[in-house]
Design a protein around this motif. Structure first.
Motif, PDB file in Angstrom:
ATOM      1  N   ALA A 115     -12.972 -18.262 -13.899  1.00 10.55           N
ATOM      2  CA  ALA A 115     -12.174 -19.497 -13.400  1.00 10.55           C
ATOM      3  C   ALA A 115     -10.937 -18.955 -12.867  1.00 10.55           C
ATOM      4  CB  ALA A 115     -11.833 -20.201 -14.732  1.00 10.55           C
ATOM      5  N   GLY A 116     -10.112 -17.773 -13.505  1.00 16.07           N
ATOM      6  CA  GLY A 116      -9.055 -17.171 -13.006  1.00 16.07           C
ATOM      7  C   GLY A 116      -9.306 -16.908 -11.481  1.00 16.07           C
ATOM      8  N   CYS A 117     -10.278 -16.033 -11.367  1.00 14.16           N
ATOM      9  CA  CYS A 117     -10.791 -15.625 -10.007  1.00 14.16           C
ATOM     10  C   CYS A 117     -11.057 -16.800  -8.853  1.00 14.16           C
ATOM     11  CB  CYS A 117     -12.258 -14.787 -10.284  1.00 14.16           C
ATOM     12  SG  CYS A 117     -11.579 -13.370 -10.997  1.00 14.16           S
ATOM     13  N   ALA A 118     -11.554 -17.586  -9.434  1.00 15.95           N
ATOM     14  CA  ALA A 118     -12.215 -18.803  -8.802  1.00 15.95           C
ATOM     15  C   ALA A 118     -10.791 -19.394  -7.919  1.00 15.95           C
ATOM     16  CB  ALA A 118     -12.866 -19.758  -9.269  1.00 15.95           C
ATOM     17  N   HIS A 119      -9.649 -19.891  -9.084  1.00 13.69           N
ATOM     18  CA  HIS A 119      -8.341 -20.266  -8.622  1.00 13.69           C
ATOM     19  C   HIS A 119      -7.736 -19.329  -7.423  1.00 13.69           C
ATOM     20  CE1 HIS A 119      -7.997 -23.794 -10.884  1.00 13.69           C
ATOM     21  NE2 HIS A 119      -8.423 -23.054 -12.166  1.00 13.69           N
ATOM     22  N   VAL A 120      -7.933 -17.949  -7.504  1.00 16.42           N
ATOM     23  CA  VAL A 120      -7.115 -17.198  -6.379  1.00 16.42           C
ATOM     24  C   VAL A 120      -7.894 -17.370  -5.316  1.00 16.42           C
ATOM     25  CG1 VAL A 120      -6.500 -14.704  -6.288  1.00 16.42           C
ATOM     26  CG2 VAL A 120      -6.248 -15.714  -8.379  1.00 16.42           C
ATOM     27  N   PHE A 121      -9.049 -17.000  -5.325  1.00 15.52           N
ATOM     28  CA  PHE A 121      -9.849 -17.381  -4.259  1.00 15.52           C
ATOM     29  C   PHE A 121      -9.707 -18.362  -3.322  1.00 15.52           C
ATOM     30  CE2 PHE A 121     -13.954 -15.192  -6.571  1.00 15.52           C
ATOM     31  CZ  PHE A 121     -13.310 -13.815  -6.218  1.00 15.52           C
ATOM     32  N   ARG A 122      -9.546 -19.624  -4.171  1.00 20.54           N
ATOM     33  CA  ARG A 122      -9.081 -20.796  -3.404  1.00 20.54           C
ATOM     34  C   ARG A 122      -7.850 -20.787  -2.939  1.00 20.54           C
ATOM     35  NH1 ARG A 122     -10.443 -23.947  -0.419  1.00 20.54           N
ATOM     36  NH2 ARG A 122      -9.574 -25.787  -1.344  1.00 20.54           N
ATOM     37  N   ALA A 123      -6.885 -20.204  -3.646  1.00 19.00           N
ATOM     38  CA  ALA A 123      -5.510 -20.295  -3.057  1.00 19.00           C
ATOM     39  C   ALA A 123      -5.241 -19.387  -1.847  1.00 19.00           C
ATOM     40  CB  ALA A 123      -4.690 -19.609  -4.069  1.00 19.00           C
ATOM     41  N   ALA A 124      -6.399 -18.355  -1.642  1.00 22.53           N
ATOM     42  CA  ALA A 124      -6.447 -17.277  -0.528  1.00 22.53           C
ATOM     43  C   ALA A 124      -7.230 -17.964   0.636  1.00 22.53           C
ATOM     44  CB  ALA A 124      -7.022 -16.043  -0.906  1.00 22.53           C
ATOM     45  N   GLY A 125      -7.731 -19.402   0.475  1.00 20.67           N
ATOM     46  CA  GLY A 125      -8.311 -19.814   1.431  1.00 20.67           C
ATOM     47  C   GLY A 125      -9.735 -20.126   1.490  1.00 20.67           C
ATOM     48  N   ALA A 126     -10.488 -19.656   0.328  1.00 21.53           N
ATOM     49  CA  ALA A 126     -11.925 -19.473   0.584  1.00 21.53           C
ATOM     50  C   ALA A 126     -12.443 -20.980  -0.011  1.00 21.53           C
ATOM     51  CB  ALA A 126     -12.555 -18.619  -0.378  1.00 21.53           C
ATOM     52  N   ASP A 127     -13.615 -21.407   0.496  1.00 17.39           N
ATOM     53  CA  ASP A 127     -14.477 -22.532   0.339  1.00 17.39           C
ATOM     54  C   ASP A 127     -15.482 -22.062  -0.855  1.00 17.39           C
ATOM     55  OD1 ASP A 127     -15.496 -25.012   0.159  1.00 17.39           O
ATOM     56  OD2 ASP A 127     -16.429 -25.068   2.150  1.00 17.39           O
ATOM     57  N   LEU A 128     -15.693 -22.756  -1.937  1.00 17.85           N
ATOM     58  CA  LEU A 128     -16.520 -22.181  -3.071  1.00 17.85           C
ATOM     59  C   LEU A 128     -17.636 -23.045  -3.638  1.00 17.85           C
ATOM     60  CD1 LEU A 128     -13.587 -21.066  -5.581  1.00 17.85           C
ATOM     61  CD2 LEU A 128     -14.807 -19.490  -3.935  1.00 17.85           C
ATOM     62  N   ALA A 129     -18.614 -22.458  -4.095  1.00 20.90           N
ATOM     63  CA  ALA A 129     -19.587 -22.901  -4.825  1.00 20.90           C
ATOM     64  C   ALA A 129     -19.458 -22.239  -6.349  1.00 20.90           C
ATOM     65  CB  ALA A 129     -21.024 -22.619  -4.418  1.00 20.90           C
ATOM     66  N   ILE A 130     -19.600 -23.031  -7.334  1.00 21.72           N
ATOM     67  CA  ILE A 130     -19.718 -22.611  -8.598  1.00 21.72           C
ATOM     68  C   ILE A 130     -20.834 -23.157  -9.556  1.00 21.72           C
ATOM     69  CG2 ILE A 130     -17.133 -22.386  -8.602  1.00 21.72           C
ATOM     70  CD1 ILE A 130     -16.878 -24.736 -10.293  1.00 21.72           C
ATOM     71  N   THR A 131     -20.945 -22.284 -10.610  1.00 24.31           N
ATOM     72  CA  THR A 131     -22.094 -22.878 -11.587  1.00 24.31           C
ATOM     73  C   THR A 131     -21.789 -23.035 -12.850  1.00 24.31           C
ATOM     74  OG1 THR A 131     -22.855 -20.678 -11.968  1.00 24.31           O
ATOM     75  CG2 THR A 131     -23.591 -21.411  -9.844  1.00 24.31           C
ATOM     76  N   TYR A 132     -22.382 -23.808 -13.400  1.00 19.08           N
ATOM     77  CA  TYR A 132     -22.247 -24.127 -15.109  1.00 19.08           C
ATOM     78  C   TYR A 132     -23.495 -23.688 -15.574  1.00 19.08           C
ATOM     79  CZ  TYR A 132     -24.452 -28.594 -13.973  1.00 19.08           C
ATOM     80  OH  TYR A 132     -25.078 -29.730 -13.588  1.00 19.08           O
ATOM     81  N   LEU A 133     -23.338 -23.153 -17.132  1.00 19.35           N
ATOM     82  CA  LEU A 133     -24.665 -22.702 -17.584  1.00 19.35           C
ATOM     83  C   LEU A 133     -25.659 -23.943 -18.106  1.00 19.35           C
ATOM     84  CD1 LEU A 133     -26.322 -20.489 -19.066  1.00 19.35           C
ATOM     85  CD2 LEU A 133     -25.066 -21.011 -21.004  1.00 19.35           C
ATOM     86  N   ASN A 134     -25.133 -25.212 -18.545  1.00 23.71           N
ATOM     87  CA  ASN A 134     -25.977 -26.117 -18.952  1.00 23.71           C
ATOM     88  C   ASN A 134     -25.154 -27.295 -19.254  1.00 23.71           C
ATOM     89  OD1 ASN A 134     -24.632 -25.562 -21.548  1.00 23.71           O
ATOM     90  ND2 ASN A 134     -26.092 -24.179 -22.318  1.00 23.71           N
ATOM     91  N   GLU A 135     -26.061 -28.418 -19.724  1.00 20.88           N
ATOM     92  CA  GLU A 135     -25.227 -29.998 -20.008  1.00 20.88           C
ATOM     93  C   GLU A 135     -24.066 -29.632 -20.964  1.00 20.88           C
ATOM     94  OE1 GLU A 135     -27.917 -32.750 -21.374  1.00 20.88           O
ATOM     95  OE2 GLU A 135     -29.012 -32.656 -19.458  1.00 20.88           O
ATOM     96  N   LYS A 136     -23.988 -28.652 -22.013  1.00 13.71           N
ATOM     97  CA  LYS A 136     -22.811 -28.478 -22.610  1.00 13.71           C
ATOM     98  C   LYS A 136     -21.801 -28.126 -22.136  1.00 13.71           C
ATOM     99  CE  LYS A 136     -21.789 -26.575 -27.301  1.00 13.71           C
ATOM    100  NZ  LYS A 136     -22.018 -25.494 -28.221  1.00 13.71           N
ATOM    101  N   ALA A 137     -21.927 -27.070 -21.218  1.00 13.29           N
ATOM    102  CA  ALA A 137     -20.803 -26.468 -20.398  1.00 13.29           C
ATOM    103  C   ALA A 137     -20.531 -27.266 -19.163  1.00 13.29           C
ATOM    104  CB  ALA A 137     -21.091 -24.788 -19.975  1.00 13.29           C
ATOM    105  N   GLU A 138     -21.080 -28.063 -18.850  1.00 13.90           N
ATOM    106  CA  GLU A 138     -20.933 -28.874 -17.715  1.00 13.90           C
ATOM    107  C   GLU A 138     -19.465 -29.509 -17.600  1.00 13.90           C
ATOM    108  OE1 GLU A 138     -22.640 -32.265 -14.397  1.00 13.90           O
ATOM    109  OE2 GLU A 138     -23.840 -31.625 -16.331  1.00 13.90           O
ATOM    110  N   PRO A 139     -19.260 -30.428 -18.483  1.00 10.47           N
ATOM    111  CA  PRO A 139     -17.826 -30.908 -18.586  1.00 10.47           C
ATOM    112  C   PRO A 139     -16.663 -30.091 -18.399  1.00 10.47           C
ATOM    113  CG  PRO A 139     -19.146 -31.874 -20.265  1.00 10.47           C
ATOM    114  CD  PRO A 139     -19.747 -30.551 -19.673  1.00 10.47           C
ATOM    115  N   TYR A 140     -16.692 -28.823 -18.974  1.00  4.76           N
ATOM    116  CA  TYR A 140     -15.822 -27.804 -18.864  1.00  4.76           C
ATOM    117  C   TYR A 140     -15.614 -27.258 -17.822  1.00  4.76           C
ATOM    118  CZ  TYR A 140     -16.016 -28.362 -23.981  1.00  4.76           C
ATOM    119  OH  TYR A 140     -16.079 -28.907 -25.202  1.00  4.76           O
TER     120      TYR A 140
END
Length: 257
Positions: free
Chosen positions: A25-50
């Motif tokens: 998540a920390g990396c994703a925030h920096v990627f976005r701040a640097a201008g990247a468009d992102l795709a992200i994944t979640y493990l399962n239904e339990k993890a999805e809301p987080y």
């Protein structure tokens, strides 16, 4: 954001976000701040809301389930990226797993089944990811995975994850050699000890954090954002002369430990 970390126009996949406190998540925030468009994944239904909570703050263009132990899920992520984007510039692989009983046992007592599962999810999934990413990296790209100092030194309570992470770092070197002609650069980021949900499965991890802090030159534990800045450099044009190395984002802990 420093101008040298420019990811504008780049598209990246982040696999392995668990929640807002995770390294990915920390990396994703920096990627976005640097201008990247992102795709992200979640493990399962339990993890999805987080993970969706992270996705909404980025925001991310694509969010999908991805349990690499479920046949077809990793492939589905890349099929979606091909359909929506047609290309991919970088991937951050932040996946590690071992059964709790095997992780907490000494290496000599871990089961063959537990060791094989840890190797498949924590290491071989990166090789699978590289193979799926290659056809989309038509202009070259960057493949990154997360490691830990326990890959090269015996760390108390790290147990079977030490050999697994060592295999992951070796895979980085071989992939870097294999893919250099395609201008695909491959990196392992050896992150300093960070208190995350994933790390909480390591026995006595709070004690390990205290020991790392005391032995790090500045007595400072790295943050997920600091690790993210290293990842962003590796994903940018500034990082394209690097490949096949383990990059330490640990405040210098590895030079004095």
């Amino acid at each position: 954001m420093n101008d040298i970390i420019d990811l504008c126009g780049k598209r990246g996949l982040v696999v392995g976000i668990a929640n807002e406190q995770s390294i990915a998540a920390g990396c994703a925030h920096v990627f976005r701040a640097a201008g990247a468009d992102l795709a992200i994944t979640y493990l399962n239904e339990k993890a999805e809301p987080y993970v969706r909570a992270v996705a909404e703050t980025l925001p991310a263009s694509i969010i999908m389930p991805c349990d690499v132990s479920v046949p077809g899920q990793l492939e589905a992520v890349f099929a979606r990226i091909r359909r929506d984007w047609g290309k991919l510039d970088f991937v951050l692989h932040s996946i590690a797993f071992a059964p709790a009983g095997d992780l907490r046992a000494s290496l000599v007592d871990c089961s063959a089944e537990g060791f094989a599962l840890a190797m498949d999810i924590s290491c071989h999934s990166f090789i699978r990811t590289a193979k799926l990413a290659l056809p989309l990296m038509t202009d070259g790209g960057s493949l990154m995975t997360l490691s830990f100092y326990g890959a090269e030194r015996a760390v108390d309570h790290y147990n079977l994850m030490g050999p697994v992470k060592a295999a992951l770092e070796s895979s980085v070197r071989y992939l870097a050699a294999d893919l250099a002609a395609r201008r695909v650069h491959v990196h392992a980021i050896s992150a300093g000890a960070v208190k995350t949900r994933a790390a909480s499965g390591i026995e006595h991890f709070d004690l390990l954090l205290d020991e790392v802090r005391a032995r790090t030159p500045a007595q400072h534990l790295v943050t997920i954002e600091e690790i993210g800045r290293i990842a962003a450099v590796l994903a940018s044009e500034a990082g394209m002369t690097l490949t096949g190395s383990t990059i330490y984002a640990d405040g210098g802990f590895h030079v004095v430990a």
